[in-house]
Design a protein around this motif. Structure first.
Motif, mmCIF file in Angstrom:
data_model
loop_
_atom_site.group_PDB
_atom_site.id
_atom_site.type_symbol
_atom_site.label_atom_id
_atom_site.label_comp_id
_atom_site.label_asym_id
_atom_site.label_seq_id
_atom_site.Cartn_x
_atom_site.Cartn_y
_atom_site.Cartn_z
ATOM 1 N N MET A 193 0.820 -1.207 0.000
ATOM 2 C CA MET A 193 0.000 0.000 0.000
ATOM 3 C C MET A 193 0.858 1.262 0.000
ATOM 4 O O MET A 193 2.034 1.239 0.355
ATOM 5 C CB MET A 193 -0.945 -0.037 1.203
ATOM 6 C CG MET A 193 -2.016 -1.115 1.053
ATOM 7 S SD MET A 193 -2.793 -1.585 2.613
ATOM 8 C CE MET A 193 -3.425 -0.009 3.145
ATOM 9 N N SER A 194 0.231 2.354 -0.386
ATOM 10 C CA SER A 194 0.970 3.599 -0.653
ATOM 11 C C SER A 194 1.788 4.102 0.532
ATOM 12 O O SER A 194 2.884 4.638 0.363
ATOM 13 C CB SER A 194 -0.017 4.681 -1.092
ATOM 14 O OG SER A 194 -0.698 4.299 -2.257
ATOM 15 N N PHE A 195 1.271 3.954 1.748
ATOM 16 C CA PHE A 195 1.961 4.500 2.921
ATOM 17 C C PHE A 195 3.316 3.855 3.148
ATOM 18 O O PHE A 195 4.171 4.422 3.854
ATOM 19 C CB PHE A 195 1.099 4.327 4.177
ATOM 20 C CG PHE A 195 1.082 2.914 4.716
ATOM 21 C CD1 PHE A 195 2.008 2.509 5.652
ATOM 22 C CD2 PHE A 195 0.157 2.000 4.259
ATOM 23 C CE1 PHE A 195 2.013 1.207 6.137
ATOM 24 C CE2 PHE A 195 0.137 0.706 4.729
ATOM 25 C CZ PHE A 195 1.066 0.301 5.671
ATOM 26 N N ALA A 196 3.547 2.665 2.579
ATOM 27 C CA ALA A 196 4.799 1.933 2.806
ATOM 28 C C ALA A 196 5.861 2.258 1.758
ATOM 29 O O ALA A 196 6.780 1.470 1.528
ATOM 30 C CB ALA A 196 4.519 0.427 2.841
ATOM 31 N N ALA A 197 5.751 3.425 1.127
ATOM 32 C CA ALA A 197 6.737 3.861 0.132
ATOM 33 C C ALA A 197 8.139 3.905 0.744
ATOM 34 O O ALA A 197 8.325 4.371 1.871
ATOM 35 C CB ALA A 197 6.356 5.244 -0.396
ATOM 36 N N ILE A 198 9.116 3.450 -0.003
ATOM 37 C CA ILE A 198 10.497 3.373 0.495
ATOM 38 C C ILE A 198 11.226 4.695 0.253
ATOM 39 O O ILE A 198 11.304 5.198 -0.868
ATOM 40 C CB ILE A 198 11.258 2.221 -0.175
ATOM 41 C CG1 ILE A 198 10.541 0.887 0.075
ATOM 42 C CG2 ILE A 198 12.701 2.168 0.338
ATOM 43 C CD1 ILE A 198 10.404 0.484 1.532
ATOM 44 N N LEU A 199 11.774 5.240 1.337
ATOM 45 C CA LEU A 199 12.504 6.505 1.312
ATOM 46 C C LEU A 199 14.011 6.254 1.245
ATOM 47 O O LEU A 199 14.483 5.157 1.521
ATOM 48 C CB LEU A 199 12.178 7.315 2.570
ATOM 49 C CG LEU A 199 10.696 7.517 2.902
ATOM 50 C CD1 LEU A 199 10.553 8.294 4.201
ATOM 51 C CD2 LEU A 199 9.986 8.241 1.780
ATOM 52 N N SER A 200 14.747 7.301 0.929
ATOM 53 C CA SER A 200 16.213 7.219 0.870
ATOM 54 C C SER A 200 16.821 7.513 2.238
ATOM 55 O O SER A 200 16.661 8.614 2.771
ATOM 56 C CB SER A 200 16.749 8.216 -0.161
ATOM 57 O OG SER A 200 18.137 8.403 0.022
ATOM 58 N N ALA A 201 17.530 6.539 2.786
ATOM 59 C CA ALA A 201 18.213 6.750 4.070
ATOM 60 C C ALA A 201 19.339 7.773 3.917
ATOM 61 O O ALA A 201 19.613 8.561 4.826
ATOM 62 C CB ALA A 201 18.779 5.426 4.579
ATOM 63 N N GLU A 202 19.994 7.776 2.757
ATOM 64 C CA GLU A 202 21.090 8.734 2.528
ATOM 65 C C GLU A 202 20.544 10.167 2.503
ATOM 66 O O GLU A 202 21.132 11.073 3.096
ATOM 67 C CB GLU A 202 21.792 8.408 1.214
ATOM 68 C CG GLU A 202 23.001 9.308 0.955
ATOM 69 C CD GLU A 202 23.658 9.063 -0.391
ATOM 70 O OE1 GLU A 202 24.790 9.557 -0.571
ATOM 71 O OE2 GLU A 202 23.053 8.405 -1.261
#
Length: 533
Positions: A177-186
């Motif tokens: 689902m949309s809320f679990a979008a993966i962000l950049s840790a860097e």
């Protein structure tokens, strides 16, 4: 341990790397209905927010196929699930690039660190980034993922292991689902170091098919093609522009004039004319949605069951269906749509009976002329084409049983924030299913954990909660169905909501648009979309 097979719809990263970038033909303008509150998907719950962020800028580990409910690989090419159903091992896609923007230039490809950051930030209130930029994650918490995910571990550069406290039969669907979008840790570390962590919500960086360029609230959002996208066949536009206008008639006029190529939520009265326009196409789909009335049980007198029963039986649903939905809706009696598996067909509405409603109010001690507030959404949604008109009709219905109804509205982002905080007496709201699982309705909208998230009734019933939690840890569909139907019966008896209608989705777009698929979950996805010249 069993292995989740890679679905062959998505080509492996190695093959994609050798494919030429699909030549983008032109720009596409999408006439959208509202301004997003931000671009950090974990913070939000509405389609307006997700269309502008999760479905354009970002990817998830698992994702839904375009136009369908099947789960396919995303940033994870495959996953293994332990025999006890508690451990998920994700094998990540190699060679995926994060966006390069004026405010961020990545030095590495996507890897396990990004997945760990994304989920740990939502899990841990003491996470350094979350402490620097305090925010809540209503969807994640409302689905009890904050309680059920025990740990998220990196076991290799492209391997992540998630351990659950209890079996979750819909876990893979949930994280698609949309809320679990993966962000950049860097990127998050760069923002933390520079003392600007809140910019993660205004200047997003993802791995998705479009790169964020600019945003003017209540005006437009601009994106450019991600020419390093890991599936280049899905990027067929040079630029994508969201032109924001809350007026459905204005959006339709812009579509007819060619000022935009896709819009949404036309007024029911406009549908026939749209069908006849040779320059347009209109896709019609049964709606996987529900428009409903939410009673805030923390406000008196709505804490009394008799009062909620009175309001419920005083609603002239057929009148609303005729005037508001104008033939593009189906009468709703249950807390989710009839196309959702486990739907209890034995549930019936209380008969429309204003006289009995008046008697119930009197017995509950509610005096004639008592003033209540009814909150009406400022935007069209798939489940409610005209909340203002619906509110006015309810004002009349409840006036007939002796109540003085004051209609309240706010800008969409403010409306959602305030209703989540429980400031309303009664609100008009609704839902389009997100993942095809009953828990996405019965847990996400009405559970104790969803208060402060999507539970706008602020209703918490221990017996109900026990049933839906049992259903989540059972993998047999028949057993789950029995539990969910018991929960539906209990919810109907307690009347935290009045279901009103399931709306037919009418999707208008230019005849030149190719590859657009209507999402059963109410998302507007432009990956794979092109325009015929």
């Amino acid at each position: 341990m069993f292995k989740q097979a890679v679905i062959p719809l998505l080509v492996s990263a190695g093959l994609l790397a050798s494919a030429p970038f699909a030549q983008a033909a032109t720009n596409l303008v999408f006439c959208s209905e509202g301004s997003p509150a931000g671009f950090d998907p974990g913070q939000y719950t509405t389609g307006t927010d997700f269309d502008a962020s999760a479905e354009t800028i970002f990817n998830r580990l698992s994702q839904f196929e375009r136009g369908g409910t099947a789960v396919v690989p995303g940033l994870a090419t495959s996953w293994d699930i332990s025999d006890d159903g508690l451990t998920y091992t994700f094998h990540l896609r190699d060679g995926v690039k994060f966006h390069t923007t004026p405010y961020f230039k990545p030095t590495r490809d996507f890897n396990a660190d990004d997945v760990v950051f994304t989920f740990t930030r939502m899990l841990d209130a003491e996470h350094p980034f979350r402490k620097a930029y305090p925010t809540e994650f209503p969807y994640f918490n409302g689905m009890s993922l904050n309680k059920n995910i025990a740990k998220v571990e990196k076991t290799g550069p492209l391997t992540v292991v998630m351990t659950l406290n209890s079996v979750d039969a819909a876990f893979i669907q949930n994280i698609a689902m949309s809320f679990a979008a993966i962000l950049s840790a860097e990127y998050a570390n760069q923002l933390l170091t520079s003392g600007k962590p809140s910019e993660i919500n205004q200047k997003p960086v993802g791995t998705g098919p479009f790169v964020f360029k600019s945003y003017q609230k209540d005006s437009n959002i601009r994106y450019t093609a991600n020419k390093q996208y890991w599936d280049p066949s899905r990027v067929k536009l040079d630029q994508l522009i969201f032109a924001i206008n809350t007026d459905a008639s204005v959006r339709v006029q812009k579509l007819k004039a060619g000022e935009c190529q896709v819009t949404l939520h036309p007024r029911p009265a406009d549908v026939e004319a749209l069908k006849k326009d040779p320059k347009l196409q209109l896709i019609e789909k049964p709606g996987f949605n529900l428009g409903y009335i939410a009673y805030n049980v923390r406000h008196k007198p709505f804490d009394q069951l008799e009062v909620r029963q009175a309001l419920d039986m005083a609603v002239n649903k057929q009148g609303i269906l005729n005037a508001v939905y104008q033939g593009a809706g189906q009468l709703a009696v249950n807390a989710m749509p009839p196309t959702q598996w486990s739907y209890d067909t034995s549930i019936k509405d209380a008969a429309y009976n204003p006289q009995k409603a008046r008697e119930l109010l009197k017995a509950a001690g509610v005096k004639e002329g008592t003033e209540i507030t009814l909150w009406a959404m400022p935007v069209q949604r798939p489940y409610n084409p005209n909340a203002k008109l619906m509110a006015e009709m309810l004002q009349s219905d409840w006036g007939k049983i002796g109540l003085k109804v004051k209609i309240v509205s706010y800008e969409w982002g403010e409306y959602i924030k305030r209703t989540k905080n429980g400031e309303h007496d009664i609100s008009l709201i609704g839902w389009t299913g997100d993942n095809g699982d009953p828990d996405n309705w019965l847990g996400t909208l009405y559970s104790c954990d969803a208060i402060g998230g999507n539970n706008y009734s602020m209703w918490c019933d221990p017996q109900y909660d026990k049933l839906i939690k049992q259903a989540k840890i059972v993998t047999d569909r028949e057993q789950r169905t029995v539990l969910y139907q018991q929960a539906q019966q209990l919810l109907k008896q307690q009347v935290p909501i009045t279901p009103v209608a399931h709306s037919t989705v009418n999707q208008p777009l230019s005849a030149k648009v190719e590859g657009f698929k209507v999402s059963p979950f109410g998302r507007n996805v432009f990956s794979g979309v092109s325009i015929d010249q």
